[in-house]
Design a protein around this motif. Structure first.
Motif, PDB file in Angstrom:
ATOM      1  N   GLU A   1       0.839  -1.209   0.000  1.00 29.47           N
ATOM      2  CA  GLU A   1       0.000   0.000   0.000  1.00 29.47           C
ATOM      3  C   GLU A   1       0.869   1.253   0.000  1.00 29.47           C
ATOM      4  O   GLU A   1       0.549   2.237  -0.667  1.00 29.47           O
TER       5      GLU A   1
ATOM      6  N   THR B   1       1.087   4.479  -2.763  1.00 38.82           N
ATOM      7  CA  THR B   1       0.690   5.805  -2.294  1.00 38.82           C
ATOM      8  C   THR B   1       1.762   6.821  -2.684  1.00 38.82           C
ATOM      9  O   THR B   1       2.952   6.600  -2.449  1.00 38.82           O
TER      10      THR B   1
ATOM     11  N   GLN C   1      -0.356  12.448  -1.529  1.00 34.82           N
ATOM     12  CA  GLN C   1      -1.077  11.995  -0.331  1.00 34.82           C
ATOM     13  C   GLN C   1      -0.091  11.876   0.834  1.00 34.82           C
ATOM     14  O   GLN C   1       0.084  10.806   1.405  1.00 34.82           O
TER      15      GLN C   1
ATOM     16  N   LYS D   1      -1.326  10.398   4.355  1.00 35.13           N
ATOM     17  CA  LYS D   1      -1.552   8.952   4.309  1.00 35.13           C
ATOM     18  C   LYS D   1      -0.221   8.207   4.192  1.00 35.13           C
ATOM     19  O   LYS D   1       0.007   7.201   4.854  1.00 35.13           O
ATOM     20  N   TRP D   2       0.669   8.746   3.342  1.00 38.14           N
ATOM     21  CA  TRP D   2       1.978   8.112   3.131  1.00 38.14           C
ATOM     22  C   TRP D   2       2.787   8.104   4.433  1.00 38.14           C
ATOM     23  O   TRP D   2       3.396   7.098   4.793  1.00 38.14           O
TER      24      TRP D   2
END
Length: 200
Positions: free
Chosen positions: A58, A62, A67, A70-71
């Motif tokens: 994931e 990313t 992002q 989130k990263w």
């Protein structure tokens, strides 16, 4: 069990362990130990690895620029998972080292150590007696170090058993690795004569 059979079984077990390999036995015993006593740690390790692989996949999908929040969260999660996995791997490695020391000590005690004990305990006993005058003046050697004259001592019997087992091992290996006999090929003599006539 009689002394003659006991000594043979001890020598055979020692040779069997050397044939199989102590490291192979250690790996099998440790796998069994993990399954019985450390099953939760192994399951936790497996789960951590699966989670790490999923989070890394994931994280790779990313974008760090688009992002970032989130990263960064995934990156911290992956780093924490790696630290937890390293800690658990260290605990399991320490457990394996400790188990290996105890296992090797047990194997030594059950084979070599037990042979020493049996040899010392029965040092003055005869395993069996030879017929009188069978080997002439050499019979004293078979009773070394402390067995009665005309008998075979425990130490000599151990050496004889070990030698017979090793010779048997060599014979089995030679039989197993010997090439299969080649069948003779039938040659047609008339066809060879026809070819030689055509060439001349």
């Amino acid at each position: 069990m009689s002394l003659i059979i006991t000594i043979f079984v001890l020598v055979f077990l020692t040779q069997l362990i050397s044939w199989i390999g102590q490291t192979v036995l250690l790996e099998l015993a440790y796998a069994l130990y993990l399954r019985i006593f450390r099953a939760s740690a192994v399951a936790q390790q497996r789960q951590l690895k699966a989670d790490l692989l999923a989070k890394k996949a994931e994280l790779l999908q990313t974008s760090a620029q688009d992002q970032f929040a989130k990263w960064a969260k995934l990156r911290r999660s992956v780093d924490k998972g790696l630290a937890d996995l390293e800690k658990l791997n260290g605990e399991l490695a320490t457990s394996k080292t400790s188990f290996a020391v105890q296992f090797n000590g047990l194997i030594w005690a059950l084979t070599t150590g037990l042979q020493f004990v049996v040899t010392w305990w029965y040092r003055k006993s005869a395993v069996f007696y030879l017929p009188e005058g069978w080997l002439g003046p050499l019979t004293w050697w078979l009773a070394l170090p402390f067995a009665p004259a005309g008998s075979v001592s425990v130490g000599v019997w151990q050496m004889a058993c070990r030698r017979v087992i090793k010779v048997g091992e060599r014979v089995v290996k030679e039989l197993a690795t010997s090439p299969t006999p080649v069948e003779p090929v039938a040659v047609d003599v008339d066809a060879d004569d026809d070819r030689s006539k055509k060439q001349s």
